[in-house]
Design an enzyme around this catalytic site. Structure first.
Site, PDB file in Angstrom:
ATOM      1  N   THR A 118      -2.175  -3.049   0.969  1.00  0.00           N
ATOM      2  CA  THR A 118      -3.365  -2.376   1.685  1.00  0.00           C
ATOM      3  C   THR A 118      -4.299  -2.311   0.578  1.00  0.00           C
ATOM      4  O   THR A 118      -4.010  -2.654  -0.353  1.00  0.00           O
ATOM      5  CB  THR A 118      -3.235  -1.222   1.584  1.00  0.00           C
ATOM      6  OG1 THR A 118      -4.647  -0.646   2.436  1.00  0.00           O
ATOM      7  CG2 THR A 118      -2.394   0.022   0.554  1.00  0.00           C
ATOM      8  N   TYR A 142      -1.258   7.445   0.319  1.00  0.00           N
ATOM      9  CA  TYR A 142      -1.060   6.719   0.631  1.00  0.00           C
ATOM     10  C   TYR A 142      -1.604   5.622  -0.158  1.00  0.00           C
ATOM     11  O   TYR A 142      -0.173   4.658  -0.415  1.00  0.00           O
ATOM     12  CB  TYR A 142      -1.693   6.374   1.927  1.00  0.00           C
ATOM     13  CG  TYR A 142      -1.289   4.561   2.666  1.00  0.00           C
ATOM     14  CD1 TYR A 142       0.105   4.416   2.640  1.00  0.00           C
ATOM     15  CD2 TYR A 142      -2.306   4.201   2.296  1.00  0.00           C
ATOM     16  CE1 TYR A 142       0.316   2.832   3.484  1.00  0.00           C
ATOM     17  CE2 TYR A 142      -2.551   2.690   3.094  1.00  0.00           C
ATOM     18  CZ  TYR A 142      -1.260   2.142   3.607  1.00  0.00           C
ATOM     19  OH  TYR A 142      -1.331   1.026   3.936  1.00  0.00           O
TER      20      TYR A 142
END
Length: 336
Positions: A118, A142
């Site tokens: 990501t 995250y």
């Protein structure tokens, strides 16, 4: 046919990837715990194993029963605010699950891996258009879990025969008009599905988190990428592992950013609907603006994003209308 394990293959991106693999002569095998995925998203002809990466015996059974030649790793929990509120869940699922996966790969002599990472690993980058050399300073659990997995994979490659490609990508949307898959959750935190739910009358208003960022209209700016373009990037990265390309990180994005309000305006043109929205406080962990410099993927993989924002939004709109029981030009063919 190469048998490729697709973790998270019943999810939104993974289920699109499964079809792309099948169309390109590969034999995908899906492993998914269905916490956010959907069993009906997996074609009947594709082997499906319901299991959790944190369960070593379930995962070992997959490698024991199938002649797996490589792995595309999508399985992860990925909601930034939730990761801030419940970091243990994210370290457990994202990192521990990936550790188990990597261990089983090595124990079964499987040395090809494409990791779905990501752009969140860049955090609040000092530069707006990030390259692969931009410092990685994630601001949410995250993003940190994804970066830890990246580092684990890189370290492992130096000590073993593992060959990998890590893809850092940005906001993904849209779907294929004939595959009958898309983002299905009614309580989704993703921007574009939320917009389409408002347009369909499934949601009263969209919540826009923050209008005081240092951007051109005060709202966050992100890189919005078609899921089909993203799957093509994964396919090219996997193929490249059989050549001279290995142990590389690639940014996958369009190369430009759009603000939340700009996406809303685009969606209003596509849907012909007025999108009601309400401003709220910023969410923890959200960066003001970030988008990709995808030049490395272009030069090494030959990948470019070719789906327009309008095309991407049209497919998302057609999918949402179908979910809402409205007349739609989204006509999924039966899963093969």
């Amino acid at each position: 046919m190469q048998q490729i394990l697709v973790t998270g293959g019943a999810g939104y991106i993974g289920s699109h990837m499964v079809r792309v693999l099948s169309q390109n002569g590969y034999s995908p095998i899906v492993f998914d715990n269905l916490s956010t995925g959907h069993r009906e998203f997996v074609p009947a002809t594709v082997p499906f194993i319901e299991g959790d990466l944190r369960n070593t015996s379930e995962l070992a059974g997959v490698f024991r029963e199938h002649q797996i030649t490589g792995v595309l790793h999508f399985a992860a929990t990925l909601v930034v605010p939730e990761s801030v509120a419940n970091p243990i869940k994210y370290y457990d699922n994202n990192f521990s699950g990936s550790l188990n996966l990597l261990t089983q790969m090595l124990e079964n002599s499987v040395y090809k891996l494409v990791f779905s990472s990501t752009a969140t690993v860049y955090g609040n980058a000092n530069t707006i258009s990030v390259t692969e050399n931009t410092p990685t300073i994630p601001v949410s659990p995250y993003g940190k879990t994804k970066l830890f997995v990246e580092q684990m994979i890189s370290d492992t490659s130096h000590a073993t025969k593992l060959r990998y490609a890590t893809l850092r990508y940005f906001n993904v949307a849209g779907c294929h008009p004939e595959w009958g898959i898309g983002i299905k959750a009614r309580d989704t935190t993703f921007l574009i599905p939320g917009i389409m739910q408002v347009a369909c009358g499934e949601r009263k208003a969209l919540t826009v988190f923050g209008n005081d960022y240092d951007t051109r209209d005060g709202t966050c700016i992100r890189d919005y990428l078609s899921v089909l373009d993203l799957c093509e990037a994964h396919l090219l990265a996997y193929k490249a592992l059989d050549g001279n390309v290995q142990n590389e990180v690639f940014n996958i994005g369009t190369g430009h950013g759009l603000s939340v309000l700009e996406i809303i305006r685009h969606a209003e043109m596509v849907t012909g609907k007025s999108i009601r929205y309400e401003f709220a406080e910023r969410r923890p962990g959200d960066a003001a603006q970030i988008y990709a410099n995808p030049e490395k993927a272009k030069q090494i993989l030959g990948w470019v994003s070719h789906t327009s924002t309008t095309e991407m939004l049209r497919s998302a709109w057609a999918w949402q209308k179908m979910l809402s029981g409205q007349k739609s030009d989204f006509n999924p063919a039966p899963a093969e």
